[in-house]
Design a protein around this motif. Structure first.
Motif, mmCIF file in Angstrom:
data_model
loop_
_atom_site.group_PDB
_atom_site.id
_atom_site.type_symbol
_atom_site.label_atom_id
_atom_site.label_comp_id
_atom_site.label_asym_id
_atom_site.label_seq_id
_atom_site.Cartn_x
_atom_site.Cartn_y
_atom_site.Cartn_z
ATOM 1 N N ASN A 39 0.799 -1.236 0.000
ATOM 2 C CA ASN A 39 0.000 0.000 0.000
ATOM 3 C C ASN A 39 0.827 1.279 0.000
ATOM 4 O O ASN A 39 0.266 2.368 -0.082
ATOM 5 C CB ASN A 39 -0.916 0.012 1.237
ATOM 6 N N ASN A 42 6.139 2.207 -2.814
ATOM 7 C CA ASN A 42 6.771 1.263 -3.740
ATOM 8 C C ASN A 42 5.866 0.097 -4.135
ATOM 9 O O ASN A 42 6.325 -0.856 -4.762
ATOM 10 C CB ASN A 42 8.064 0.723 -3.125
ATOM 11 N N SER A 43 4.595 0.188 -3.784
ATOM 12 C CA SER A 43 3.688 -0.939 -4.043
ATOM 13 C C SER A 43 3.433 -1.162 -5.528
ATOM 14 O O SER A 43 3.176 -2.289 -5.964
ATOM 15 C CB SER A 43 2.357 -0.724 -3.317
ATOM 16 N N ASN A 44 3.512 -0.101 -6.314
ATOM 17 C CA ASN A 44 3.227 -0.227 -7.742
ATOM 18 C C ASN A 44 4.255 -1.100 -8.458
ATOM 19 O O ASN A 44 3.929 -1.822 -9.404
ATOM 20 C CB ASN A 44 3.191 1.158 -8.396
ATOM 21 N N GLY A 231 9.775 4.578 -6.660
ATOM 22 C CA GLY A 231 8.329 4.455 -6.621
ATOM 23 C C GLY A 231 7.593 5.769 -6.776
ATOM 24 O O GLY A 231 7.933 6.600 -7.622
ATOM 25 N N GLU A 232 6.583 5.962 -5.942
ATOM 26 C CA GLU A 232 5.762 7.163 -6.026
ATOM 27 C C GLU A 232 6.556 8.430 -5.754
ATOM 28 O O GLU A 232 6.227 9.497 -6.267
ATOM 29 C CB GLU A 232 4.582 7.063 -5.049
ATOM 30 N N PRO A 261 6.310 0.255 -14.375
ATOM 31 C CA PRO A 261 5.037 0.745 -13.826
ATOM 32 C C PRO A 261 5.093 2.235 -13.480
ATOM 33 O O PRO A 261 4.074 2.932 -13.573
ATOM 34 C CB PRO A 261 4.829 -0.114 -12.572
ATOM 35 N N ASP A 262 6.281 2.711 -13.074
ATOM 36 C CA ASP A 262 6.434 4.136 -12.781
ATOM 37 C C ASP A 262 6.291 4.963 -14.052
ATOM 38 O O ASP A 262 5.620 6.004 -14.058
ATOM 39 C CB ASP A 262 7.802 4.402 -12.149
ATOM 40 N N GLY A 265 2.791 5.234 -14.982
ATOM 41 C CA GLY A 265 2.067 6.204 -14.160
ATOM 42 C C GLY A 265 2.386 7.643 -14.515
ATOM 43 O O GLY A 265 1.518 8.513 -14.428
ATOM 44 N N ARG A 302 -1.043 -6.020 -16.928
ATOM 45 C CA ARG A 302 0.142 -5.212 -16.631
ATOM 46 C C ARG A 302 1.402 -6.025 -16.878
ATOM 47 O O ARG A 302 1.496 -7.192 -16.492
ATOM 48 C CB ARG A 302 0.128 -4.740 -15.186
#
Length: 409
Positions: A39, A42-44, A231-232, A261-262, A265, A302
């Motif tokens: 959650n 770095n979850s993505n 990550g985020e 994935p980053d 996004g 994905r």
């Protein structure tokens, strides 16, 4: 720490995902504990995708070894080392877990490395980046699989200096990983003839507004702003840098740990032109595409990133080693299991043929990519252009320079 209801649910075994295979041999059971970020920031790039890759490896192994059942447990440790240790202790002491994998936070991984050594269990680190895990914190009960701060900093840092980016300012996450990524990259930059003119650290994981840090970097006049986060945090830095028009004013962004994935996004319109280093890319060749086609349906289409491909590769090799030495012997000693893993050649459909070094470092090529423009992208997830491939010997720290106590000389 008391295990919360959410964590307790996460600890439930998932071998039932393969009922036809798993029931065939209940007399031998291997339990894997995936400590990951479900959650957080770095979850993505890890999280559910890492669990899916672990399950895929477990399923493949059980089909080849119908006398062995593999159960996959997983938990969110909230990027906190104390929670990671509490969950790991519970897994080892009461849940019957044989080895731990993933652990994407370097501080948590260093704590787990000490724990598995004390308990003679094993840890297969697929996602933490700290190069200390195979350096001064190396140990006989763990290995480091996918990448590290040395390889990321060396490959991206040297490439940008060669392109004229010879002055750097770092924005680093304020914990072990961010500090090491910045320092390892700074070493590569200076060795290539560049220099570092400043650095600022941001709190982790709670920072979402990076405007103050970006404005400091902009004001420094550095040609390259190195983002030593993940990550985020990295996604937000890149997006906010675009809002400030930093790249349009001539400064380059170096996203030192950025995975697909980053990029997804951020979007190609904003991410285009970024240089980044990865160990693996789904569209690199026929073998990577074949693995991606197997993985994607488990994650609603994905594509996997290097970390999730690393999960599959590492789990596959660990299970092969357990089978080779005998499951009871592997369960009895994590140190013996790691020794068996080092003694065997590494080969799987994700990473291909590799070697596992004495210090626990998996040796494999790294790849320097540039993010494509929207016009260059031809189909979904077609995001990277390969710039060059760096051999394992050039990408990773030389064996005799890591200060690993297990390496003579």
């Amino acid at each position: 720490m008391a295990i919360t209801r959410r964590t307790a649910l996460a600890l439930a075994p998932v071998a039932a995902a393969f009922p036809a295979v798993g029931r065939a041999a209940e007399k031998q059971t291997i339990r894997i504990g995936v400590l990951t970020d479900l959650n957080g920031p770095n979850s993505n790039g890890t999280g559910e995708g890492s669990v899916a890759a672990t399950r895929l490896a477990a399923g493949d192994f059980m089909r080849a070894h119908p006398d062995v059942a593999v159960e996959v447990l997983f938990a969110d440790y909230q990027s906190k080392p104390d929670i990671a240790q509490s969950i790991a202790r519970d897994w080892f002491d009461r849940q019957g877990v044989d080895f731990i994998s993933n652990v994407n936070n370097s501080s948590a991984a260093l704590a787990i490395a000490t724990l598995v050594r004390d308990k003679d269990k094993a840890a297969v680190f697929t996602t933490p980046a700290s190069s200390d895990l195979t350096g001064k914190a190396c140990g006989p009960n763990h290995v480091q699989w996918t990448y590290d701060t040395y390889s990321l900093g060396s490959c991206t840092g040297k490439a940008l200096v060669a392109e004229g980016g010879d002055t750097w300012f770092f924005i680093a996450a304020d914990y072990t990983f961010g500090k090491l990524l910045a320092s390892d990259t700074a070493r590569a930059v200076t060795s290539a003839g560049g220099r570092v003119i400043g650095q600022v650290s941001h709190p982790f994981p709670e920072t979402t507004d990076f405007s103050t840090f970006l404005l400091q970097a902009q004001a420094s006049g550095a040609k390259v702003i190195g983002l030593a986060n993940s990550g985020e945090n990295t996604v937000n830095c890149v997006k906010q840098a675009a809002e400030f028009g930093i790249a349009k004013r001539g400064q380059k962004l170096a996203a030192l740990l950025l995975t697909i994935p980053d990029v997804h996004g951020i979007g190609l319109a904003t991410a285009q032109g970024l240089l980044l280093t990865e160990a693996w890319y789904w569209d690199l060749d026929d073998k990577t595409r074949a693995f991606a086609r197997r993985y994607a349906p488990t994650m609603k289409g994905r594509m996997p990133n290097m970390l999730q491909a690393g999960d599959y590769s590492a789990i596959t090799h660990t299970l092969k080693a357990m089978a080779a030495m005998g499951v009871p012997a592997a369960k009895a000693s994590g140190k013996a299991l790691i020794a068996q893993m080092k003694a065997m050649p590494v080969e799987d459909e994700a990473f291909g043929k590799c070697t596992l070094r004495a210090d626990g470092r998996l040796m494999h090529p790294m790849h320097l990519f540039q993010v494509k423009t929207p016009e260059e992208s031809r189909y979904p997830w077609d995001y990277y252009r390969l710039v060059r491939t760096i051999s394992a010997e050039d990408a990773f720290r030389p064996l005799n320079e890591g200060a690993c106590s297990m390496v003579a000389g």
